[in-house]
Design a protein around this motif. Structure first.
Motif, short mmCIF file in Angstrom:
data_model
loop_
_atom_site.label_atom_id
_atom_site.label_comp_id
_atom_site.label_asym_id
_atom_site.label_seq_id
_atom_site.Cartn_x
_atom_site.Cartn_y
_atom_site.Cartn_z
N ALA A 1 -11.36 6.95 0.16
CA ALA A 1 -11.78 8.35 0.27
C ALA A 1 -10.78 9.24 -0.45
CB ALA A 1 -11.86 8.75 1.73
N LEU A 2 -11.23 10.43 -0.79
CA LEU A 2 -10.34 11.35 -1.50
C LEU A 2 -9.18 11.75 -0.59
CD1 LEU A 2 -9.89 13.00 -4.05
CD2 LEU A 2 -11.23 14.83 -3.02
N ASN A 3 -7.99 11.61 -1.14
CA ASN A 3 -6.79 12.01 -0.44
C ASN A 3 -6.78 13.53 -0.33
OD1 ASN A 3 -4.18 12.67 0.23
ND2 ASN A 3 -3.32 10.95 -0.93
N THR A 4 -6.62 14.04 0.87
CA THR A 4 -6.69 15.50 1.05
C THR A 4 -5.59 16.22 0.28
OG1 THR A 4 -5.50 15.14 3.08
CG2 THR A 4 -7.86 15.57 3.26
N LEU A 5 -4.54 15.48 -0.09
CA LEU A 5 -3.45 16.12 -0.83
C LEU A 5 -3.72 16.18 -2.33
CD1 LEU A 5 -0.45 14.39 0.96
CD2 LEU A 5 -1.39 16.67 1.38
N ALA A 6 -4.76 15.46 -2.76
CA ALA A 6 -4.99 15.37 -4.19
C ALA A 6 -5.52 16.69 -4.76
CB ALA A 6 -5.98 14.26 -4.49
N TYR A 7 -5.15 16.97 -5.97
CA TYR A 7 -5.69 18.14 -6.65
C TYR A 7 -7.02 17.77 -7.28
CZ TYR A 7 -1.06 20.09 -6.10
OH TYR A 7 0.10 20.55 -5.57
N LEU B 1 0.84 -1.19 0.00
CA LEU B 1 0.00 0.00 0.00
C LEU B 1 0.87 1.23 0.00
CD1 LEU B 1 -2.77 -0.99 2.52
CD2 LEU B 1 -2.84 -1.04 0.04
N ASP B 2 0.28 2.28 -0.48
CA ASP B 2 0.96 3.56 -0.47
C ASP B 2 1.34 3.91 0.97
OD1 ASP B 2 1.38 6.38 -0.38
OD2 ASP B 2 0.52 6.45 -2.40
N PRO B 3 2.62 4.20 1.24
CA PRO B 3 3.02 4.44 2.62
C PRO B 3 2.34 5.65 3.25
CG PRO B 3 4.79 4.98 1.07
CD PRO B 3 3.73 4.26 0.31
N ARG B 4 1.79 6.53 2.42
CA ARG B 4 1.13 7.70 3.00
C ARG B 4 -0.26 7.36 3.52
NH1 ARG B 4 1.06 11.54 -1.92
NH2 ARG B 4 0.73 9.50 -2.82
N ILE B 5 -0.74 6.19 3.16
CA ILE B 5 -2.10 5.85 3.54
C ILE B 5 -2.15 5.53 5.03
CG2 ILE B 5 -3.95 4.18 3.23
CD1 ILE B 5 -2.91 3.84 0.36
N PRO B 6 -2.88 6.30 5.79
CA PRO B 6 -3.00 5.98 7.21
C PRO B 6 -3.93 4.77 7.40
CG PRO B 6 -4.38 7.85 6.66
CD PRO B 6 -3.70 7.44 5.41
N SER C 1 -4.51 9.47 -5.58
CA SER C 1 -5.43 10.53 -5.17
C SER C 1 -6.43 10.07 -4.14
CB SER C 1 -6.22 11.04 -6.39
OG SER C 1 -5.34 11.37 -7.42
N TRP C 2 -6.55 8.76 -3.96
CA TRP C 2 -7.57 8.21 -3.08
C TRP C 2 -6.91 7.38 -1.99
CZ3 TRP C 2 -12.48 9.90 -3.94
CH2 TRP C 2 -12.69 10.55 -5.15
N THR C 3 -7.40 7.51 -0.80
CA THR C 3 -6.79 6.89 0.38
C THR C 3 -7.67 5.76 0.90
OG1 THR C 3 -5.88 9.01 0.99
CG2 THR C 3 -6.01 7.36 2.72
N GLY C 4 -7.04 4.61 1.17
CA GLY C 4 -7.79 3.50 1.73
C GLY C 4 -7.96 2.39 0.72
N THR C 5 -8.77 1.42 1.08
CA THR C 5 -8.95 0.26 0.21
C THR C 5 -10.37 0.20 -0.31
OG1 THR C 5 -9.55 -1.09 2.09
CG2 THR C 5 -7.24 -1.12 1.44
N TRP C 6 -10.54 -0.60 -1.33
CA TRP C 6 -11.88 -0.98 -1.80
C TRP C 6 -12.28 -2.25 -1.04
CZ3 TRP C 6 -8.35 1.29 -4.95
CH2 TRP C 6 -8.77 2.25 -5.87
N ASN C 7 -13.55 -2.47 -0.93
CA ASN C 7 -14.04 -3.76 -0.48
C ASN C 7 -15.08 -4.20 -1.49
OD1 ASN C 7 -16.48 -5.19 1.08
ND2 ASN C 7 -14.55 -5.78 2.03
N SER D 1 -15.50 10.64 -8.26
CA SER D 1 -15.60 9.41 -7.49
C SER D 1 -14.34 8.59 -7.72
CB SER D 1 -16.83 8.61 -7.91
OG SER D 1 -16.71 8.21 -9.25
N PRO D 2 -14.01 7.69 -6.79
CA PRO D 2 -12.81 6.88 -6.97
C PRO D 2 -12.90 6.08 -8.26
CG PRO D 2 -13.74 6.57 -4.78
CD PRO D 2 -14.74 7.34 -5.57
N PRO D 3 -11.75 5.74 -8.87
CA PRO D 3 -11.82 4.92 -10.08
C PRO D 3 -12.44 3.56 -9.76
CG PRO D 3 -9.55 5.16 -9.34
CD PRO D 3 -10.38 6.08 -8.51
#
Ligand SMILES: *[C@@H]1O[C@H](CO)[C@@H](O)[C@H](O)[C@H]1NC(C)=O
Ligand SMILES: *[C@@H]1O[C@H](CO)[C@@H](O)[C@H](O)[C@H]1NC(C)=O
Ligand SMILES: *[C@@H]1O[C@H](CO)[C@@H](O)[C@H](O)[C@H]1NC(C)=O
Ligand SMILES: *[C@@H]1O[C@H](CO)[C@@H](O)[C@H](O)[C@H]1NC(C)=O
Ligand SMILES: *[C@@H]1O[C@H](CO)[C@@H](O)[C@H](O)[C@H]1NC(C)=O
Ligand SMILES: *[C@@H]1O[C@H](CO)[C@@H](O)[C@H](O)[C@H]1NC(C)=O
Ligand SMILES: *[C@@H]1O[C@H](CO)[C@@H](O)[C@H](O)[C@H]1NC(C)=O
Ligand SMILES: *[C@@H]1O[C@H](CO)[C@@H](O)[C@H](O)[C@H]1NC(C)=O
Ligand SMILES: *[C@@H]1O[C@H](CO)[C@@H](O)[C@H](O)[C@H]1NC(C)=O
Ligand SMILES: *[C@@H]1O[C@H](CO)[C@@H](O)[C@H](O)[C@H]1NC(C)=O
Ligand SMILES: *[C@@H]1O[C@H](CO)[C@@H](O)[C@H](O)[C@H]1NC(C)=O
Ligand SMILES: *[C@@H]1O[C@H](CO)[C@@H](O)[C@H](O)[C@H]1NC(C)=O
Length: 646
Positions: free
Chosen positions: A170-176, A41-46, A242-248, A184-186
């Motif tokens: 969810a949308l990453n707050t850093l994303a433009y 996972l992206d290391p920035r993802i909390p 641009s999006w944070t977290g996982t899909w389920n 919406s997420p891809p």
């Protein structure tokens, strides 16, 4: 990969063993995470995904949380002897699916997970298809016949693989904003292979001719094929930062029918009316049979089979899962008649409205004022059961429809009246006298008893009239007292219980009423010259038709302040005139002589309700019976002026 030939019993046992093995495996991989590859996972993802995912293997619910959710599921098959069983059944890193048994899985960006629907399961026993909703369409015989035909063709069966996205990142707050595309997420992607040379289809083998690729659409994907062989499936999550977290997602395969279904051709859900916090929605007629038929009566006694999801259009979290039952169940703000919905939203079967056919009605509350909503008709599982083991147990979602709540507080939605049972719309109210959360039954009773008492007077008059001598009637030779009574009741309810709209609405067919009174908040129209043309205000306040209500008890007892009325349809008045003996003296006002301030005309084909008739629903109004070719001039415009407000 070749599977040993098994009898159905053996293959069931094998499936059970394999599933148990999976469970044990999973346990191992969770308690000793070094066995499992951590998801990249992206290391920035909390680690913010605090929703446990539930894996339902063999009926055992397992909850995994936090770190454990990150475990990728493509472990190596050499760690445990139990795993050999799994390996024999499915290629490495590939999960086997059984019939009508949904599996839920988290997936991080850039990852691919693989599944197989084994040929043993395809050859295995079908699920039990329930009786279904009351319908004459499919008979038992046809189903059985289709089945045996399929069996003859060497166990080739239609395999339905369906997927629902249940959660999205969810949308990453850093994303433009530019990065996020449509807001919406891809969508996830589905990869399918029917070749034993490609058991792990996915983006890594993009160019392999043996695989097919499908994008999820609105959180839904489906693959159907007639086969007797293994079907290999890959599910991949796109690479995104641009999006944070996982899909389920939930995946299910079936040889009976799609486990998850959508109907994106039509919404099958109509907006009847609403006030500033509640709306009434109905489905289309569920049958066209008449009230003497068995199917009609089954529909009227059935537990309401459908549910509704509603979501504020200003909130984008619904985007991307609008075709997914589990996605809507997780994301939608409002649920009615869906398991787990703890809101006071009422669903019931009614036969109100044009034609009097059965339909399901939803009373949806807790909505925001002046807001636009999406409404989705949905069915949980097959309507009586859902989840694993149920054919179609994943639910069905229809296309979204739109509705809006009103802006002002002096229109209140009424339905379920005792006498005027066909009334289902907003009426003039006063929230200070009839509290929106507790006072609506009292308001309904006030209107209803007034109409009932007027009807009583009419009933006495009707009994004095020899109305079976129909030759005295000018326009109908075949109407009875019953027709007259029905037409009178319909007309009476529509004119004594006016249909209310926001005063601020500018629709041209609306009639301002009670403009001489103060608004509920104490300000008067004369004080609102910044909102309304002063000349208009003067005009409204100096005419009886617009400075009061058509029904005096509204102004004296209910005191709604200024509101606008959707006028009753003129054909209600003509129908009354035609249906009742001339000796009762009913007449309708003439064009230019009061007709325009008392009655409205039916709208065009766009479904807008430009006049009030009982049972009206938006986009259903075309079916109304409109009496044409009437010359009203010969009739006197007579009494009932109290009711007509003229
Ligand atoms: C994501 O990127 C990685 C590395 O470029 C690649 O291996 C992987 O296939 C990509 N995943 C998807 C779903 O495209
Ligand atoms: C739903 O599925 C259950 C279990 O398979 C079955 O008993 C029931 O009849 C089905 N309901 C309908 C309406 O088909
Ligand atoms: C309602 O269903 C009937 C068939 O039962 C169909 O003919 C009609 O078009 C539907 N109405 C709407 C408004 O979709
Ligand atoms: C209802 O339908 C049946 C046949 O479907 C017909 O015989 C009967 O006359 C109908 N009744 C009415 C009131 O329309
Ligand atoms: C109502 O509005 C509030 C504030 O804008 C919002 O947080 C909430 O989600 C809305 N609820 C619904 C059901 O629309
Ligand atoms: C919702 O969106 C509309 C326009 O899309 C906007 O005018 C309105 O103020 C928004 N309402 C809320 C409560 O955010
Ligand atoms: C309709 O009113 C009756 C009583 O007149 C009540 O028993 C019933 O629960 C009401 N139904 C709904 C859906 O409010
Ligand atoms: C009208 O009067 C008749 C005879 O008294 C009675 O049977 C009927 O119930 C009355 N109808 C209503 C709606 O009061
Ligand atoms: C009072 O209510 C009316 C109608 O809803 C509105 O137009 C007006 O702005 C309100 N006045 C105040 C002072 O809130
Ligand atoms: C409305 O205007 C009248 C004078 O025309 C004034 O007496 C009254 O106080 C005003 N009401 C409000 C709520 O502004
Ligand atoms: C209200 O005023 C506008 C001009 O601002 C005029 O066009 C319109 O006809 C008026 N409406 C009524 C009902 O008097
Ligand atoms: C309504 O208008 C009529 C006719 O101009 C007038 O006589 C009456 O007093 C007005 N009603 C109110 C409440 O202002």
């Amino acid at each position: 990969m070749q599977f040993p030939k098994l009898t159905p019993l053996q293959s069931r046992l094998a499936a059970t063993l394999a599933a148990s093995a999976l469970l044990v495996l999973l346990f191992f991989s969770l308690t000793s995470p070094q066995f499992a590859y951590a998801a990249e996972l992206d290391p920035r993802i909390p680690p913010d995904h605090n929703h446990p995912i539930a894996l339902d293997f063999c009926g055992t619910m397992m909850e995994m949380k936090e770190e454990e959710e990150r475990v990728a599921l493509d472990w190596e098959p050499h760690e445990s002897s139990i795993r050999k069983d799994l390996v024999r059944r499915a290629p490495s890193g590939v999960f086997a699916l059984s019939n009508n048994d949904p599996q839920s899985m988290d997936i991080g960006a850039g990852l691919t997970q693989n599944w197989v629907f084994p040929k043993e399961v395809i050859a295995g026993p079908p699920g039990v298809i329930g009786s279904g909703l009351p319908s004459e369409d499919i008979t038992e015989d046809e189903t059985a016949q289709t089945r045996s035909e399929l069996r003859k063709r060497q166990e080739i069966k239609t395999v339905h693989i369906t997927l629902n996205t249940c959660m999205q990142p969810a949308l990453n707050t850093l994303a433009y904003p530019a990065d996020i595309g449509g807001g919406s997420p891809p969508q996830l992607q589905l990869w399918v292979s029917q070749s034993s040379s490609l058991t792990n289809p996915g983006p890594g083998t993009r160019d392999n001719p043996n695989q097919q690729n499908f994008d999820f659409d609105g959180g839904f994907a489906m693959f159907e094929v007639d086969t007797a062989e293994d079907v290999y499936v890959g599910v991949s999550a796109p690479n995104t930062t641009s999006w944070t977290g996982t899909w389920n997602y939930e995946i299910a395969a079936s040889i009976d029918a799609p486990f998850h279904t959508i109907d994106d051709n039509w919404a099958n859900l109509f907006f009847v009316d609403g006030d500033n916090h509640a709306v009434l929605l109905v489905t289309n007629d569920t049958t066209q049979r008449n009230s003497t038929s068995e199917i009609y009566n089954q529909w009227m006694t059935i537990a309401p089979p459908y549910g509704v999801f509603a979501h504020n259009q200003n909130d984008s979290t619904i985007l991307g899962v609008q075709s997914s039952f589990c996605g809507l169940k997780n994301q939608a703000q409002i649920m009615a008649n869906i398991q787990g919905a703890n809101r006071p939203n009422v669903a019931g079967m009614v036969n109100r409205g044009l034609g009097g056919k059965p339909k399901e009605q939803f009373y949806i509350t807790d909505l925001n004022v002046s807001s636009a909503y999406y409404g989705f008709l949905a069915m949980e599982g097959n309507s009586t059961a859902s989840g694993a083991g149920v054919v179609g147990g994943g639910g069905k979602v229809w296309r979204a429809m739109n509705f809006r709540t009103k802006a002002e507080s002096n229109c209140a939605l009424l339905y379920n009246l005792t006498f005027c049972s066909e009334v289902a719309y907003a009426v003039p109210s006063n929230p200070d006298i009839f509290d929106p959360s507790t006072g609506v039954p009292a308001l309904a009773a006030r209107y209803d008893s007034h109409a009932a008492s007027l009807y009583q007077n009419f009933n006495y008059s009707l009994q004095q009239v020899p109305c079976k001598t129909s030759s005295v009637q000018q326009y109908s030779l075949a109407r009875t007292c019953d027709d007259c009574a029905r037409a009178y009741k319909t007309w009476l309810c529509a004119v004594t219980i006016p249909r209310c709209e926001d005063f601020s609405s500018t629709k041209s067919y609306l009639m301002p009423r009670n403009t001489a009174a103060e608004f509920v908040n104490g300000s008067s129209l004369s004080n609102l010259t910044d909102l309304y043309n002063p000349a208009n205000i003067t005009t409204w306040q100096s005419r009886v038709a617009s400075n009061s209500s058509r029904n005096p008890i509204i102004d004296s007892d209910i005191r709604p302040g200024p509101y606008k009325e959707v006028l009753p349809c003129e054909d209600l008045c003509y129908d009354l005139m035609q249906s009742c003996p001339a000796s009762l003296g009913f007449g309708c006002p003439l064009e230019g002589r009061g007709l325009d301030v008392s009655y409205g005309k039916r709208g065009g084909d766009n479904g807008e309700i430009t006049c009030s008739y009982l049972g009206a629903a938006h986009y259903l109004s075309g079916g109304g019976r409109v009496v044409t070719g009437l010359k009203v001039g010969v009739f006197m415009f007579v009494f009932w002026s109290v009711v007509l407000g003229l």
